[in-house]
Scaffold this motif. Sequence first.
Motif, PDB file in Angstrom:
ATOM      1  N   ARG A  47       0.860  -1.181   0.000  1.00  0.00           N
ATOM      2  CA  ARG A  47       0.000   0.000   0.000  1.00  0.00           C
ATOM      3  C   ARG A  47       0.896   1.230   0.000  1.00  0.00           C
ATOM      4  O   ARG A  47       1.842   1.326   0.770  1.00  0.00           O
ATOM      5  N   GLU A  50       1.650   7.687   2.768  1.00  0.00           N
ATOM      6  CA  GLU A  50       1.070   9.024   2.586  1.00  0.00           C
ATOM      7  C   GLU A  50       1.972   9.925   1.744  1.00  0.00           C
ATOM      8  O   GLU A  50       1.485  10.725   0.937  1.00  0.00           O
ATOM      9  N   ARG A  57      -0.694  12.951  -6.092  1.00  0.00           N
ATOM     10  CA  ARG A  57      -1.653  14.057  -6.255  1.00  0.00           C
ATOM     11  C   ARG A  57      -0.968  15.285  -6.852  1.00  0.00           C
ATOM     12  O   ARG A  57      -1.537  15.974  -7.699  1.00  0.00           O
ATOM     13  N   ASP A  68      -7.535  13.174  -6.982  1.00  0.00           N
ATOM     14  CA  ASP A  68      -7.988  12.404  -5.825  1.00  0.00           C
ATOM     15  C   ASP A  68      -8.152  10.938  -6.210  1.00  0.00           C
ATOM     16  O   ASP A  68      -8.537  10.628  -7.336  1.00  0.00           O
ATOM     17  N   PRO A  70     -10.379   7.813  -5.855  1.00  0.00           N
ATOM     18  CA  PRO A  70     -11.733   7.487  -5.428  1.00  0.00           C
ATOM     19  C   PRO A  70     -11.746   6.366  -4.390  1.00  0.00           C
ATOM     20  O   PRO A  70     -10.806   5.566  -4.314  1.00  0.00           O
ATOM     21  N   ASP A  71     -12.816   6.298  -3.620  1.00  0.00           N
ATOM     22  CA  ASP A  71     -12.936   5.284  -2.566  1.00  0.00           C
ATOM     23  C   ASP A  71     -12.821   3.859  -3.093  1.00  0.00           C
ATOM     24  O   ASP A  71     -12.371   2.973  -2.380  1.00  0.00           O
ATOM     25  N   HIS A  72     -13.217   3.620  -4.332  1.00  0.00           N
ATOM     26  CA  HIS A  72     -13.176   2.257  -4.873  1.00  0.00           C
ATOM     27  C   HIS A  72     -11.827   1.927  -5.533  1.00  0.00           C
ATOM     28  O   HIS A  72     -11.672   0.853  -6.116  1.00  0.00           O
ATOM     29  N   GLU A  73     -10.851   2.818  -5.439  1.00  0.00           N
ATOM     30  CA  GLU A  73      -9.516   2.579  -5.983  1.00  0.00           C
ATOM     31  C   GLU A  73      -8.473   2.773  -4.890  1.00  0.00           C
ATOM     32  O   GLU A  73      -8.760   3.319  -3.827  1.00  0.00           O
ATOM     33  N   THR A  74      -7.248   2.323  -5.175  1.00  0.00           N
ATOM     34  CA  THR A  74      -6.131   2.553  -4.273  1.00  0.00           C
ATOM     35  C   THR A  74      -4.861   2.684  -5.105  1.00  0.00           C
ATOM     36  O   THR A  74      -4.848   2.362  -6.290  1.00  0.00           O
TER      37      THR A  74
END
Length: 100
Positions: A47, A50, A57, A68, A70-74
Amino acid sequence: MRSAHDGAWRAVMRLKFLGIYPNTPDDGSPTIWLDEDTGDLVIQSYRADEATMRQCREVGSVPGHSTDVPDHETVVRLPANMLQFIPRPDGEVRSDNTGS
Protein backbone atom coordinates in the motif's frame (compact mmCIF):
# COMPACT_ATOMS: atom_id res chain seq x y z
CA MET A 1 -21.70 -11.17 -15.31
CA ARG A 2 -20.33 -7.62 -14.89
CA SER A 3 -16.66 -6.72 -14.95
CA ALA A 4 -14.73 -4.74 -12.36
CA HIS A 5 -14.79 -1.87 -14.86
CA ASP A 6 -18.55 -1.62 -14.32
CA GLY A 7 -18.05 -1.08 -10.58
CA ALA A 8 -19.16 -4.59 -9.58
CA TRP A 9 -16.97 -7.69 -9.46
CA ARG A 10 -17.85 -10.70 -11.55
CA ALA A 11 -18.93 -13.76 -9.58
CA VAL A 12 -16.30 -15.97 -11.24
CA MET A 13 -12.99 -15.06 -12.80
CA ARG A 14 -10.26 -17.20 -14.26
CA LEU A 15 -6.96 -16.06 -12.76
CA LYS A 16 -3.58 -17.18 -14.01
CA PHE A 17 -0.65 -16.79 -11.60
CA LEU A 18 2.11 -14.76 -13.28
CA GLY A 19 4.69 -14.22 -10.57
CA ILE A 20 5.66 -13.40 -7.02
CA TYR A 21 8.41 -11.21 -5.58
CA PRO A 22 11.66 -13.19 -6.09
CA ASN A 23 13.09 -14.97 -3.03
CA THR A 24 9.96 -14.14 -1.09
CA PRO A 25 9.25 -15.34 2.42
CA ASP A 26 6.06 -17.35 3.00
CA ASP A 27 3.91 -14.51 4.33
CA GLY A 28 2.59 -11.76 2.08
CA SER A 29 4.61 -10.61 -0.89
CA PRO A 30 3.89 -8.72 -4.10
CA THR A 31 2.10 -11.06 -6.52
CA ILE A 32 0.62 -10.63 -9.99
CA TRP A 33 -2.20 -12.58 -11.63
CA LEU A 34 -3.83 -12.24 -15.05
CA ASP A 35 -7.62 -12.30 -15.40
CA GLU A 36 -7.82 -14.56 -18.45
CA ASP A 37 -11.30 -13.35 -19.38
CA THR A 38 -10.63 -9.58 -19.39
CA GLY A 39 -6.84 -9.33 -19.72
CA ASP A 40 -6.76 -7.24 -16.52
CA LEU A 41 -3.84 -7.59 -14.13
CA VAL A 42 -4.67 -8.30 -10.48
CA ILE A 43 -1.88 -7.05 -8.24
CA GLN A 44 -1.09 -7.58 -4.58
CA SER A 45 1.59 -5.19 -3.44
CA TYR A 46 2.58 -2.65 -0.84
CA ARG A 47 0.00 0.00 0.00
CA ALA A 48 1.39 3.39 -0.95
CA ASP A 49 2.38 5.50 2.06
CA GLU A 50 1.07 9.02 2.59
CA ALA A 51 4.19 10.63 1.08
CA THR A 52 3.71 8.62 -2.12
CA MET A 53 0.00 9.47 -2.21
CA ARG A 54 0.81 13.17 -1.78
CA GLN A 55 3.38 13.02 -4.60
CA CYS A 56 0.86 11.27 -6.89
CA ARG A 57 -1.65 14.06 -6.26
CA GLU A 58 1.00 16.73 -6.92
CA VAL A 59 2.22 15.16 -10.16
CA GLY A 60 -1.31 14.33 -11.35
CA SER A 61 -2.06 12.67 -14.65
CA VAL A 62 -3.86 14.20 -17.62
CA PRO A 63 -5.07 17.82 -17.65
CA GLY A 64 -8.53 18.21 -16.17
CA HIS A 65 -8.52 14.81 -14.43
CA SER A 66 -8.98 14.75 -10.66
CA THR A 67 -5.89 13.90 -8.63
CA ASP A 68 -7.99 12.40 -5.83
CA VAL A 69 -8.10 8.62 -5.49
CA PRO A 70 -11.73 7.49 -5.43
CA ASP A 71 -12.94 5.28 -2.57
CA HIS A 72 -13.18 2.26 -4.87
CA GLU A 73 -9.52 2.58 -5.98
CA THR A 74 -6.13 2.55 -4.27
CA VAL A 75 -2.50 3.24 -5.14
CA VAL A 76 0.03 0.45 -4.70
CA ARG A 77 3.80 0.47 -4.99
CA LEU A 78 5.04 -2.36 -7.20
CA PRO A 79 8.75 -3.19 -6.78
CA ALA A 80 10.72 -2.71 -9.99
CA ASN A 81 11.78 -6.36 -10.15
CA MET A 82 8.08 -7.32 -10.48
CA LEU A 83 7.96 -5.73 -13.95
CA GLN A 84 9.39 -8.99 -15.33
CA PHE A 85 6.00 -10.62 -14.67
CA ILE A 86 3.94 -8.05 -16.59
CA PRO A 87 2.85 -9.60 -19.92
CA ARG A 88 4.30 -8.05 -23.05
CA PRO A 89 2.27 -7.35 -26.20
CA ASP A 90 3.54 -10.64 -27.65
CA GLY A 91 2.16 -12.49 -24.57
CA GLU A 92 5.60 -13.28 -23.19
CA VAL A 93 6.24 -13.23 -19.43
CA ARG A 94 9.98 -13.12 -18.81
CA SER A 95 10.36 -15.20 -15.64
CA ASP A 96 9.77 -18.66 -14.27
CA ASN A 97 7.54 -16.93 -11.65
CA THR A 98 8.59 -19.25 -8.82
CA GLY A 99 9.60 -16.56 -6.36
CA SER A 100 12.92 -18.23 -5.74
